[in-house]
Design an enzyme around this catalytic site. Structure first.
Site, PDB file in Angstrom:
ATOM      1  N   HIS A 180       0.870  -1.194   0.000  1.00  0.00           N
ATOM      2  CA  HIS A 180       0.000   0.000   0.000  1.00  0.00           C
ATOM      3  C   HIS A 180       0.896   1.230   0.000  1.00  0.00           C
ATOM      4  CE1 HIS A 180      -3.735   2.242   1.544  1.00  0.00           C
ATOM      5  NE2 HIS A 180      -2.808   3.160   1.298  1.00  0.00           N
TER       6      HIS A 180
ATOM      7  N   HIS B 222     -10.421   1.243   2.113  1.00  0.00           N
ATOM      8  CA  HIS B 222     -10.157   2.251   3.136  1.00  0.00           C
ATOM      9  C   HIS B 222     -11.319   2.108   4.117  1.00  0.00           C
ATOM     10  CE1 HIS B 222      -8.518   6.068   4.790  1.00  0.00           C
ATOM     11  NE2 HIS B 222      -9.695   6.004   5.367  1.00  0.00           N
TER      12      HIS B 222
ATOM     13  N   HIS C  72      -4.422  -0.711   6.034  1.00  0.00           N
ATOM     14  CA  HIS C  72      -3.948   0.066   7.190  1.00  0.00           C
ATOM     15  C   HIS C  72      -4.871  -0.038   8.408  1.00  0.00           C
ATOM     16  CE1 HIS C  72      -6.742   2.872   5.366  1.00  0.00           C
ATOM     17  NE2 HIS C  72      -5.908   3.298   4.458  1.00  0.00           N
TER      18      HIS C  72
HETATM   19  O1  DOR Z   1      -2.945   9.380   5.817  1.00  0.00           O
HETATM   20  C1  DOR Z   1      -3.390   9.109   4.711  1.00  0.00           C
HETATM   21  N1  DOR Z   1      -2.910   9.678   3.587  1.00  0.00           N
HETATM   22  N2  DOR Z   1      -4.409   8.236   4.623  1.00  0.00           N
HETATM   23  C2  DOR Z   1      -5.039   8.001   3.472  1.00  0.00           C
HETATM   24  O2  DOR Z   1      -5.966   7.244   3.472  1.00  0.00           O
HETATM   25  C3  DOR Z   1      -4.664   8.731   2.246  1.00  0.00           C
HETATM   26  C4  DOR Z   1      -3.300   9.205   2.305  1.00  0.00           C
HETATM   27  C5  DOR Z   1      -2.986  10.222   1.237  1.00  0.00           C
HETATM   28  O3  DOR Z   1      -3.279   9.975   0.067  1.00  0.00           O
HETATM   29  O4  DOR Z   1      -2.398  11.253   1.561  1.00  0.00           O
HETATM   30 ZN    ZN Z   2      -3.253   5.147   1.677  1.00  0.00          ZN
END
Ligand code: DOR
Ligand code: ZN
Length: 346
Positions: free
Chosen positions: A13, A136, A174
């Protein structure tokens, strides 16, 4: 001096972005990882097979000379996604998973799914052909507290979906809670969960006590300490249901250190050294290879990597760069807040 040699790892991921940021961050991942599942939340998102193919070409063009790295592409699920396009993208080998963002859950998720009924034909096709859905896993209902959004997603979205379509392969991306750990432990073979490096290190106090730390803010947000400990037990358990997905998510400092800061921890640079630290602390160094290099390919039905990575523990702590510098601006490297004595050797 202590050392371990593991098969070359993969990141299941990863956010690589595009343009100047892509060029700046890609070498950080390609240095240690052979492959990565590349998230499709660009602006505009990577929705079609044609867009995924073009994005893959841009990633390959941004690789430094001599680097070997294989981007594993994903499609961003929208309510307009065509089942036939997804099936063709999977059949050609281009696309390895489809990503479900509940609309509004995180960075660039506005085009995500509001009503799961509208994407059932795509999900049914994926179940038939065995293409995994990466989720997600957070609800976006305003009344649900942000610290509860993962647990509520499991009960109200994920579990009903899996009952409706038991053959759909699912990756809980995550995970950050005991509930996520438990759900993955009890599910059958068709479900796995990725765990990030930073969620093995941070709890919510680290974000908020003694001043707000924007570089520790990510989504799903880090939870209470008992949740972090549950993630540590899962990651170091040797259970193939859990594997590494760093969710390394670069944002330039100007957008992190901001009145409305972006979510994401940038861990590509030091993830493997940090994981060696974490696994050693938990007496599980012998299980790091499973977590980082073996369980992911097994779930995705892909071959193991050739090549190895050597990790060495030295008296001298690792001097990570504080930032990497891209043409779009500096990006702060995740700082765990403690000295790390593990080094990745060439
Ligand atoms: O912390 C995060 N950043 N969580 C996510 O689900 C997306 C990601 C991002 O694309 O910046
Ligand atoms: Zn992510």
């Amino acid at each position: 001096m202590q050392e371990i040699v593991i098969r070359r790892p993969d990141d299941w991921h990863l956010h690589l972005r595009d343009g100047a940021v892509l060029k700046g961050v890609l070498p950080e991942t390609a240095r240690h990882f052979a492959r990565a599942i590349v998230m499709p939340n660009l602006v505009p998102p990577v929705v079609t097979a044609a867009q995924a193919g073009a994005y893959r070409d841009r990633i390959l063009a941004a690789l430094p000379e001599g680097a070997t790295f294989e981007p594993l592409m994903t499609l961003y699920l929208t309510e307009g996604t065509e089942p036939a396009d997804v099936a063709a993208a999977a059949a050609s080998g281009l696309v390895k998973a489809v990503k479900l963002y509940p609309a509004g859950a995180t960075t660039n998720s506005q085009s995500g799914v509001r009503d799961l009924d509208r994407v059932m034909p795509v999900l049914e096709t994926m179940a038939e052909i065995g293409l995994p859905l990466c989720t997600h896993g957070e609800v976006t209902t305003p009344e649900v507290d942000i610290f509860d959004r993962e647990a509520v997603f499991i009960d109200t979205v994920l579990d009903p979906l899996r009952r409706r379509l038991p053959s759909l392969r699912v990756v809980m991306e995550h995970i950050t809670t005991e509930q996520g750990v438990a759900y993955a432990a009890e599910a059958g073979e068709g479900l796995a969960a990725t765990i990030t490096t930073h969620h093995l290190i941070l709890n919510r106090n680290n974000i908020l006590v003694g001043g707000i730390k924007p570089h520790y803010y990510c989504l799903p947000v880090a939870k209470r300490e008992h949740h972090r400990l549950a993630l540590r037990r899962a990651a170091t358990s040797g259970n193939p249901r859990y594997f590494l997905g760093t969710d390394s998510a670069p944002h330039v400092d100007a957008l992190k250190e901001h009145a409305c800061g972006c979510a994401g921890c940038f861990t590509a640079t030091n993830t493997m050294a940090l994981l060696a630290h974490v696994f050693e602390e938990d007496g599980a160094l012998d299980r790091l290879e499973g977590f980082a290099s073996l369980h992911g390919p097994a779930f995705y039905g892909l071959p193991l990597n050739d090549g190895t990575l050597r990790l060495v523990k030295r008296d001298q702590p690792h001097a990570f760069p504080e930032k990497i510098f891209t043409e779009a601006g500096p990006i702060t490297v995740f700082n765990p807040g403690f000295p790390v004595h593990w080094h990745v050797e060439a």
